[in-house]
Scaffold this motif. Sequence first.
Motif, PDB file in Angstrom:
ATOM      1  N   ILE A 471       0.844  -1.190   0.000  1.00 35.65           N
ATOM      2  CA  ILE A 471       0.000   0.000   0.000  1.00 35.65           C
ATOM      3  C   ILE A 471       0.879   1.239   0.000  1.00 35.65           C
ATOM      4  CG2 ILE A 471      -1.902  -1.147   1.194  1.00 35.65           C
ATOM      5  CD1 ILE A 471      -1.003   0.180   3.748  1.00 35.65           C
ATOM      6  N   SER A 472       0.291   2.356  -0.395  1.00 36.98           N
ATOM      7  CA  SER A 472       1.023   3.614  -0.448  1.00 36.98           C
ATOM      8  C   SER A 472       1.261   4.142   0.962  1.00 36.98           C
ATOM      9  CB  SER A 472       0.236   4.645  -1.274  1.00 36.98           C
ATOM     10  OG  SER A 472       0.897   5.886  -1.296  1.00 36.98           O
ATOM     11  N   PHE A 473       2.489   4.558   1.212  1.00 38.07           N
ATOM     12  CA  PHE A 473       2.852   5.050   2.542  1.00 38.07           C
ATOM     13  C   PHE A 473       3.371   6.473   2.416  1.00 38.07           C
ATOM     14  CE2 PHE A 473       5.921   5.851   5.901  1.00 38.07           C
ATOM     15  CZ  PHE A 473       5.227   5.465   7.027  1.00 38.07           C
ATOM     16  N   ASP A 474       2.759   7.377   3.158  1.00 36.47           N
ATOM     17  CA  ASP A 474       3.144   8.789   3.153  1.00 36.47           C
ATOM     18  C   ASP A 474       3.922   9.091   4.429  1.00 36.47           C
ATOM     19  OD1 ASP A 474       3.299  11.575   3.278  1.00 36.47           O
ATOM     20  OD2 ASP A 474       1.438  11.834   2.169  1.00 36.47           O
ATOM     21  N   HIS A 475       5.211   9.416   4.278  1.00 41.08           N
ATOM     22  CA  HIS A 475       6.033   9.707   5.450  1.00 41.08           C
ATOM     23  C   HIS A 475       5.528  10.940   6.204  1.00 41.08           C
ATOM     24  CE1 HIS A 475       9.191   6.913   3.961  1.00 41.08           C
ATOM     25  NE2 HIS A 475       9.509   6.849   5.243  1.00 41.08           N
ATOM     26  N   TYR A 476       5.068  11.940   5.459  1.00 39.62           N
ATOM     27  CA  TYR A 476       4.730  13.193   6.136  1.00 39.62           C
ATOM     28  C   TYR A 476       3.549  13.018   7.090  1.00 39.62           C
ATOM     29  CZ  TYR A 476       4.236  18.106   7.099  1.00 39.62           C
ATOM     30  OH  TYR A 476       4.192  19.306   7.752  1.00 39.62           O
ATOM     31  N   ILE A 477       2.588  12.187   6.712  1.00 35.83           N
ATOM     32  CA  ILE A 477       1.446  11.952   7.600  1.00 35.83           C
ATOM     33  C   ILE A 477       1.918  11.399   8.936  1.00 35.83           C
ATOM     34  CG2 ILE A 477      -0.621  10.529   7.942  1.00 35.83           C
ATOM     35  CD1 ILE A 477      -1.125  10.729   4.944  1.00 35.83           C
ATOM     36  N   HIS A 478       2.910  10.511   8.877  1.00 34.13           N
ATOM     37  CA  HIS A 478       3.383   9.853  10.093  1.00 34.13           C
ATOM     38  C   HIS A 478       4.408  10.698  10.851  1.00 34.13           C
ATOM     39  CE1 HIS A 478       1.709   6.642   7.629  1.00 34.13           C
ATOM     40  NE2 HIS A 478       1.565   5.924   8.732  1.00 34.13           N
ATOM     41  N   VAL A 479       5.345  11.308  10.101  1.00 37.61           N
ATOM     42  CA  VAL A 479       6.419  12.070  10.744  1.00 37.61           C
ATOM     43  C   VAL A 479       5.991  13.495  11.030  1.00 37.61           C
ATOM     44  CG1 VAL A 479       8.791  12.901  10.484  1.00 37.61           C
ATOM     45  CG2 VAL A 479       8.168  10.635   9.647  1.00 37.61           C
ATOM     46  N   GLY A 480       5.359  14.141  10.040  1.00 36.33           N
ATOM     47  CA  GLY A 480       4.972  15.538  10.196  1.00 36.33           C
ATOM     48  C   GLY A 480       3.725  15.738  11.028  1.00 36.33           C
ATOM     49  N   ASN A 481       2.662  15.001  10.700  1.00 39.94           N
ATOM     50  CA  ASN A 481       1.380  15.194  11.397  1.00 39.94           C
ATOM     51  C   ASN A 481       1.318  14.434  12.718  1.00 39.94           C
ATOM     52  OD1 ASN A 481       0.643  16.742   9.236  1.00 39.94           O
ATOM     53  ND2 ASN A 481      -0.647  15.192   8.266  1.00 39.94           N
ATOM     54  N   LYS A 482       1.676  13.159  12.680  1.00 41.68           N
ATOM     55  CA  LYS A 482       1.553  12.318  13.874  1.00 41.68           C
ATOM     56  C   LYS A 482       2.777  12.399  14.788  1.00 41.68           C
ATOM     57  CE  LYS A 482      -2.453  10.702  12.632  1.00 41.68           C
ATOM     58  NZ  LYS A 482      -3.687  11.056  13.385  1.00 41.68           N
ATOM     59  N   LYS A 483       3.873  13.030  14.291  1.00 42.32           N
ATOM     60  CA  LYS A 483       5.096  13.210  15.085  1.00 42.32           C
ATOM     61  C   LYS A 483       5.696  11.880  15.555  1.00 42.32           C
ATOM     62  CE  LYS A 483       4.634  17.635  14.729  1.00 42.32           C
ATOM     63  NZ  LYS A 483       5.501  18.388  13.786  1.00 42.32           N
ATOM     64  N   LEU A 484       5.609  10.867  14.708  1.00 39.77           N
ATOM     65  CA  LEU A 484       6.223   9.591  15.057  1.00 39.77           C
ATOM     66  C   LEU A 484       7.736   9.669  14.887  1.00 39.77           C
ATOM     67  CD1 LEU A 484       3.864   6.932  13.428  1.00 39.77           C
ATOM     68  CD2 LEU A 484       4.006   7.576  15.829  1.00 39.77           C
ATOM     69  N   GLU A 485       8.488   9.064  15.792  1.00 38.24           N
ATOM     70  CA  GLU A 485       9.931   8.991  15.675  1.00 38.24           C
ATOM     71  C   GLU A 485      10.305   7.998  14.572  1.00 38.24           C
ATOM     72  OE1 GLU A 485      12.106  10.745  17.266  1.00 38.24           O
ATOM     73  OE2 GLU A 485      10.789  11.751  18.712  1.00 38.24           O
ATOM     74  N   CYS A 486      11.421   8.266  13.914  1.00 41.25           N
ATOM     75  CA  CYS A 486      11.883   7.362  12.856  1.00 41.25           C
ATOM     76  C   CYS A 486      12.066   5.937  13.386  1.00 41.25           C
ATOM     77  CB  CYS A 486      13.195   7.864  12.261  1.00 41.25           C
ATOM     78  SG  CYS A 486      13.093   9.515  11.527  1.00 41.25           S
ATOM     79  N   LEU A 487      12.574   5.854  14.628  1.00 40.48           N
ATOM     80  CA  LEU A 487      12.845   4.533  15.202  1.00 40.48           C
ATOM     81  C   LEU A 487      11.577   3.820  15.653  1.00 40.48           C
ATOM     82  CD1 LEU A 487      16.108   5.221  17.235  1.00 40.48           C
ATOM     83  CD2 LEU A 487      15.867   4.239  14.957  1.00 40.48           C
ATOM     84  N   SER A 488      10.415   4.452  15.450  1.00 40.63           N
ATOM     85  CA  SER A 488       9.162   3.740  15.711  1.00 40.63           C
ATOM     86  C   SER A 488       8.964   2.620  14.699  1.00 40.63           C
ATOM     87  CB  SER A 488       7.973   4.711  15.641  1.00 40.63           C
ATOM     88  OG  SER A 488       8.087   5.723  16.610  1.00 40.63           O
ATOM     89  N   CYS A 489       9.499   2.831  13.496  1.00 39.59           N
ATOM     90  CA  CYS A 489       9.336   1.838  12.433  1.00 39.59           C
ATOM     91  C   CYS A 489      10.667   1.257  11.962  1.00 39.59           C
ATOM     92  CB  CYS A 489       8.617   2.456  11.233  1.00 39.59           C
ATOM     93  SG  CYS A 489       6.971   3.116  11.614  1.00 39.59           S
ATOM     94  N   HIS A 490      11.753   1.989  12.219  1.00 39.69           N
ATOM     95  CA  HIS A 490      13.063   1.560  11.740  1.00 39.69           C
ATOM     96  C   HIS A 490      13.988   1.285  12.924  1.00 39.69           C
ATOM     97  CE1 HIS A 490      12.104   2.690   7.575  1.00 39.69           C
ATOM     98  NE2 HIS A 490      11.498   3.740   8.102  1.00 39.69           N
ATOM     99  N   SER A 491      15.071   0.558  12.644  1.00 41.30           N
ATOM    100  CA  SER A 491      16.033   0.239  13.693  1.00 41.30           C
ATOM    101  C   SER A 491      17.422   0.133  13.079  1.00 41.30           C
ATOM    102  CB  SER A 491      15.674  -1.084  14.375  1.00 41.30           C
ATOM    103  OG  SER A 491      16.692  -1.502  15.248  1.00 41.30           O
ATOM    104  N   HIS A 492      18.458   0.334  13.936  1.00 40.00           N
ATOM    105  CA  HIS A 492      19.839   0.155  13.503  1.00 40.00           C
ATOM    106  C   HIS A 492      20.444  -1.113  14.100  1.00 40.00           C
ATOM    107  CE1 HIS A 492      19.174   4.118  12.150  1.00 40.00           C
ATOM    108  NE2 HIS A 492      19.479   4.748  13.271  1.00 40.00           N
ATOM    109  N   ALA A 493      19.640  -1.928  14.760  1.00 42.21           N
ATOM    110  CA  ALA A 493      20.171  -3.062  15.522  1.00 42.21           C
ATOM    111  C   ALA A 493      20.936  -4.041  14.631  1.00 42.21           C
ATOM    112  CB  ALA A 493      19.045  -3.781  16.246  1.00 42.21           C
ATOM    113  N   LYS A 494      20.353  -4.452  13.530  1.00 46.73           N
ATOM    114  CA  LYS A 494      20.999  -5.426  12.658  1.00 46.73           C
ATOM    115  C   LYS A 494      21.540  -4.768  11.394  1.00 46.73           C
ATOM    116  CE  LYS A 494      18.221  -9.358  14.209  1.00 46.73           C
ATOM    117  NZ  LYS A 494      17.281 -10.422  13.819  1.00 46.73           N
ATOM    118  N   ARG A 495      20.744  -3.881  10.832  1.00 48.12           N
ATOM    119  CA  ARG A 495      21.158  -3.188   9.613  1.00 48.12           C
ATOM    120  C   ARG A 495      20.633  -1.767   9.687  1.00 48.12           C
ATOM    121  NH1 ARG A 495      18.606  -2.792   4.744  1.00 48.12           N
ATOM    122  NH2 ARG A 495      17.057  -4.316   5.392  1.00 48.12           N
ATOM    123  N   HIS A 496      21.464  -0.812   9.307  1.00 54.01           N
ATOM    124  CA  HIS A 496      21.111   0.584   9.454  1.00 54.01           C
ATOM    125  C   HIS A 496      19.796   0.898   8.730  1.00 54.01           C
ATOM    126  CE1 HIS A 496      21.734   4.891   9.911  1.00 54.01           C
ATOM    127  NE2 HIS A 496      21.375   5.016   8.649  1.00 54.01           N
TER     128      HIS A 496
END
Length: 654
Positions: A471-496
């Motif tokens: 499905i289409s994913f809009d970063h701004y809705i999540h990062v800009g409007n909802k103020k979600l942190e990048c690490l809410s969905c991503h991690s550097h634990a195994k691969r950056h």
Amino acid sequence: MRLGKFLKISLITVASIALLLILLYGAGELTSRPNFCANCHFMEPYVADWKTSTHSDITCTKCHFPPGFRSKIEGKFTAASMVVNYFTGVYKRSKPWAEIEDASCLRSGCHAEQDLNEDVVFKQDIHFNHYSHLNNLRRDKELRCTSCHSQIVQGEHMTVTESTCFLCHFKNADDSAPIDDCTWCHSAPVGSGNVELEYDHSFVVAGDINCNNCHGTMVVGEGEVLDSRCSFCHAEQGKLAKKDDMDFIHKMHVTESKVECENCHLPIQHKSISRTEEILPDCQECHQTPHLAQFDLFSGTGGKNVKEHPNPMFTAGLNCKACHIYHESEFGISGKTIATGESCERCHGEGYARIYQQWEDNMQGKIDLVELGFRIIENELGNDRARQQNPELFDEAYFNYQLVKVGNVVHNVAYSDELLLSSYTTIQKLLETNQIETELPDIKLFNTINPSECQNCHYGQESKQVEAFGISFDHYIHVGNKKLECLSCHSHAKRHGETTIDRNQCLSCHHDDSESDCLRCHQVQTHFYDGTIEIYKAVLSDYMYDGEVECIDCHLNENNIITETSGKNCSNCHDDEYDDILEEWQSGVSTIIVDIQTLLSEITYYDLSKENRQKIDSIRFGLEKIEKDGSYGAHNYELVSDLLEQYLETINNL
């Protein structure tokens, strides 16, 4: 009479000897205690350090006297002479001097020799093995325990002095010699488990990239020995004549005597020099001026009234040559070193060239706005008038703009953004104070949308739309409007930057009771359902859509959770046979799609005319949309069936 007198004398003698032995034993025990050692004022700091050390439960004599009764007696006489020297004011040395034999460390109950063969981790994850240092000659020099464990640093008793390590490992070391191999001591930081890294070196390990390519010189100093150092201890010409005999000098000072390395050698530091101007490569043969603007941006300094913000690669110790690895030829002469987007991919992996281009595109838009502001000032006021009325503001804005323009935004996109915003804000003040009615559009600092370390590199990512879980994913809705942190969905634990969130976690937010706008994420599915999908020329909505059946009417399960549906859900509203009908629809659609794909694979695309190639492209695009919808006719069987019939007819008529 005589016998009684003899016995009396004998008893007195024995008693005297016994008393003497008791006194000697008591004196021996008393002088073995650390408190006795502290009676001498120059011993006080050493005793204080011993009390806080890992050896605080071990008496001084257990280390300072080698094992054996004879050694203990010799040690007592040595200690007694030191006491005499102390009270008489005769000092043989300027500070306490001790020769601790390896046997003292390896005595029973202390450090077992077999345990020294185990790998240990020194501070900062440095790997170390005692066996290889004590049993294998290091550069033909035989080491002792106290070659490394000493007390050069005041306040640390018998600690490992790192400067001693650096003298052995880096003095006169050939760049290609194994002793200079970084991985002997440091494992490359590779993400694993729950350990998060600022940079995962997996690509470096896989590509066998030399550490110095990025980190540059990590050694400061040469560890040279000044002639004047020898005269501190020696005056005899015979001994001074041997100062160039390295084997003899090290045997006498390191192997046979405990002389601190830094008593003779100037220290060597093991650190990056990349935070100084020394990171600028020697390019004077081609370039007449150094790259000061580029360095200021990279180091995050030099801007006027803008807080310092160094590039993370600068703080990690990378130098210019880490990125400037390509060359281009000019006029047939030796060219210049350049960096491109491909330079990023060498260490970060495929896709980073797009980020590089994204930096340039985003910042160029802001540079254009700043330049527009300067043109307006020039047209309305003229630069000279602007300088006379607000010289400081104008100079500050122009300086920060020039720093970005000349320094190139890719050297530090975050700092460039802050500098451009500062320039732009100052320009707006100039327009306002000079009553110029022209209004400039607002620009935002990317970092203010959702401050994050990720923004140091991923500038503009919040405005990007990607595909996630079909499905289409809009970063701004999540990062800009909802103020979600990048690490809410991503991690550097195994691969950056690895995406760690799964589809169900997304649904936990999107499929709650408050979420009803399916079109926000499921555009393709919604447009098939309402019949407005762009691959169909007419509007042909599904009959259930015409009957005002909502998405959740089919996709809401018995637990009141929105999820994928199946034929069983049809029986909630229709007859039981609808289960089989849905399966027949989907099976038929899948079969036709496979037939069409088979026919397409048999067509030689470039043998077709341009018009027919466009028809084939249109069919392929349509099949992608049907596959992306994922329902295989369930959302609008009539429309999908008609489309597939058209595709078959088109192919057969080619």
